[in-house]
Write a protein that holds these residues in place. Structure first.
Motif, PDB file in Angstrom:
ATOM      1  N   THR A 194      37.011  -8.650  34.771  1.00 30.48           N
ATOM      2  CA  THR A 194      38.288  -8.563  35.480  1.00 30.48           C
ATOM      3  C   THR A 194      38.603  -9.882  36.168  1.00 30.48           C
ATOM      4  O   THR A 194      37.727 -10.690  36.448  1.00 30.48           O
ATOM      5  CB  THR A 194      38.270  -7.431  36.523  1.00 30.48           C
ATOM      6  N   ALA A 195      39.885 -10.074  36.456  1.00 30.05           N
ATOM      7  CA  ALA A 195      40.330 -11.296  37.119  1.00 30.05           C
ATOM      8  C   ALA A 195      39.874 -11.327  38.569  1.00 30.05           C
ATOM      9  O   ALA A 195      39.644 -10.291  39.197  1.00 30.05           O
ATOM     10  CB  ALA A 195      41.858 -11.398  37.038  1.00 30.05           C
ATOM     11  N   GLU A 196      39.760 -12.523  39.092  1.00 30.98           N
ATOM     12  CA  GLU A 196      39.354 -12.679  40.493  1.00 30.98           C
ATOM     13  C   GLU A 196      40.490 -12.252  41.405  1.00 30.98           C
ATOM     14  O   GLU A 196      41.654 -12.555  41.163  1.00 30.98           O
ATOM     15  CB  GLU A 196      38.982 -14.137  40.765  1.00 30.98           C
ATOM     16  N   GLY A 197      40.168 -11.537  42.464  1.00 26.93           N
ATOM     17  CA  GLY A 197      41.180 -11.103  43.406  1.00 26.93           C
ATOM     18  C   GLY A 197      40.787  -9.842  44.133  1.00 26.93           C
ATOM     19  O   GLY A 197      39.809  -9.172  43.767  1.00 26.93           O
ATOM     20  N   LYS A 198      41.519  -9.529  45.175  1.00 22.79           N
ATOM     21  CA  LYS A 198      41.262  -8.348  45.987  1.00 22.79           C
ATOM     22  C   LYS A 198      42.576  -7.655  46.271  1.00 22.79           C
ATOM     23  O   LYS A 198      43.658  -8.212  46.087  1.00 22.79           O
ATOM     24  CB  LYS A 198      40.593  -8.724  47.317  1.00 22.79           C
ATOM     25  N   LYS A 211      42.906  -6.687  42.063  1.00 27.98           N
ATOM     26  CA  LYS A 211      44.197  -7.043  42.629  1.00 27.98           C
ATOM     27  C   LYS A 211      45.305  -6.376  41.821  1.00 27.98           C
ATOM     28  O   LYS A 211      45.068  -5.825  40.745  1.00 27.98           O
ATOM     29  CB  LYS A 211      44.383  -8.549  42.644  1.00 27.98           C
ATOM     30  N   GLU A 212      46.501  -6.438  42.346  1.00 25.58           N
ATOM     31  CA  GLU A 212      47.656  -5.848  41.678  1.00 25.58           C
ATOM     32  C   GLU A 212      47.823  -6.410  40.276  1.00 25.58           C
ATOM     33  O   GLU A 212      47.724  -7.615  40.069  1.00 25.58           O
ATOM     34  CB  GLU A 212      48.913  -6.133  42.501  1.00 25.58           C
ATOM     35  N   SER A 213      48.002  -5.538  39.307  1.00 24.75           N
ATOM     36  CA  SER A 213      48.240  -5.812  37.885  1.00 24.75           C
ATOM     37  C   SER A 213      47.005  -6.327  37.151  1.00 24.75           C
ATOM     38  O   SER A 213      47.112  -6.814  36.024  1.00 24.75           O
ATOM     39  CB  SER A 213      49.428  -6.766  37.676  1.00 24.75           C
TER      40      SER A 213
END
Length: 214
Positions: A66-70, A82-84
């Motif tokens: 998955t992409a990096e983010g919170k 994260k969103e999307s």
């Protein structure tokens, strides 16, 4: 003769019991029509989900990473998404499927992206948990690294439901152990799997593949 009949009954009983909550089996790489970028973003194995009536409900390939983010959604079970965030691909066989609103989703393949249910009056009490995946026809979402804001993702997902509402599938709090299919007290069929986050953490996920709030 009686012994043979008895053994047959045992086999039938065991088979019925195995499908009581559905069943999952591993399948090979996603082989449908999709961009090379999208195919390479998927795990090399997918899951074929059988419903309690023994019919195939869907096939799912989770994202390899998955992409990096919170996210900071209230009450979310998946703060690492994260969103999307691109979470994979789901394919419905002939006859299609239904989303969490009870909307029909036509047979075919769709991307799955994460979204948090808005905490406003319009969505109060809609679902027990705020975590969802929204579907988009796979041809309309070729880049797994693309990001969308809430409005953009809603619009893309309406192409999957063909209504004014997006095609949405509930996510439940994750549990350890995978792959597996379970059934809730409400009769929802839940697929359990695992994705790898951007920082290398194995994260279990639980996706309602059959069941609605209606």
């Amino acid at each position: 003769m009686k012994r043979t009949a008895f053994l047959i009954l045992i086999v039938v009983a065991v088979t019925i019991g195995a499908f009581a909550a559905g069943k999952v089996e591993k399948v090979g790489p996603f082989a449908g029509e999709a961009s090379e970028a999208l195919k390479s973003a998927l795990q090399s194995e997918g899951y074929r989900v059988y419903l309690p009536n023994t019919l195939v409900g869907c096939e799912v390939w989770f994202a390899a990473k998955t992409a990096e983010g919170k996210n900071t959604g209230q009450g979310t079970s998946y703060p690492d998404f994260k969103e999307s965030t691109f979470l994979g691909v789901i394919t419905f066989p002939k006859g299609g499927g239904t989303d969490f609103r009870g909307q029909s989703v036509r047979a075919g393949s769709y991307t799955m992206r994460y979204e948090v249910l808005p905490s406003d009056g319009n969505h109060l009490g809609v679902a027990p948990y705020p975590d969802f995946v929204l579907l988009t026809p796979i041809a309309d979402d070729p880049d797994p690294n693309a990001t969308f804001d809430f409005v953009q993702l809603m619009e893309k997902s309406r192409a999957a439901s063909r209504t004014s509402h997006p095609a949405s599938f509930e996510m439940l709090p994750p549990e350890k152990g995978e792959p597996a299919v379970t059934q809730t007290d409400d009769g929802w069929v839940v697929l359990h799997g695992t994705v790898t986050t951007a920082d290398g953490k194995k994260l279990p996920v639980a996706l309602v593949v059959k069941g609605s709030a209606t």
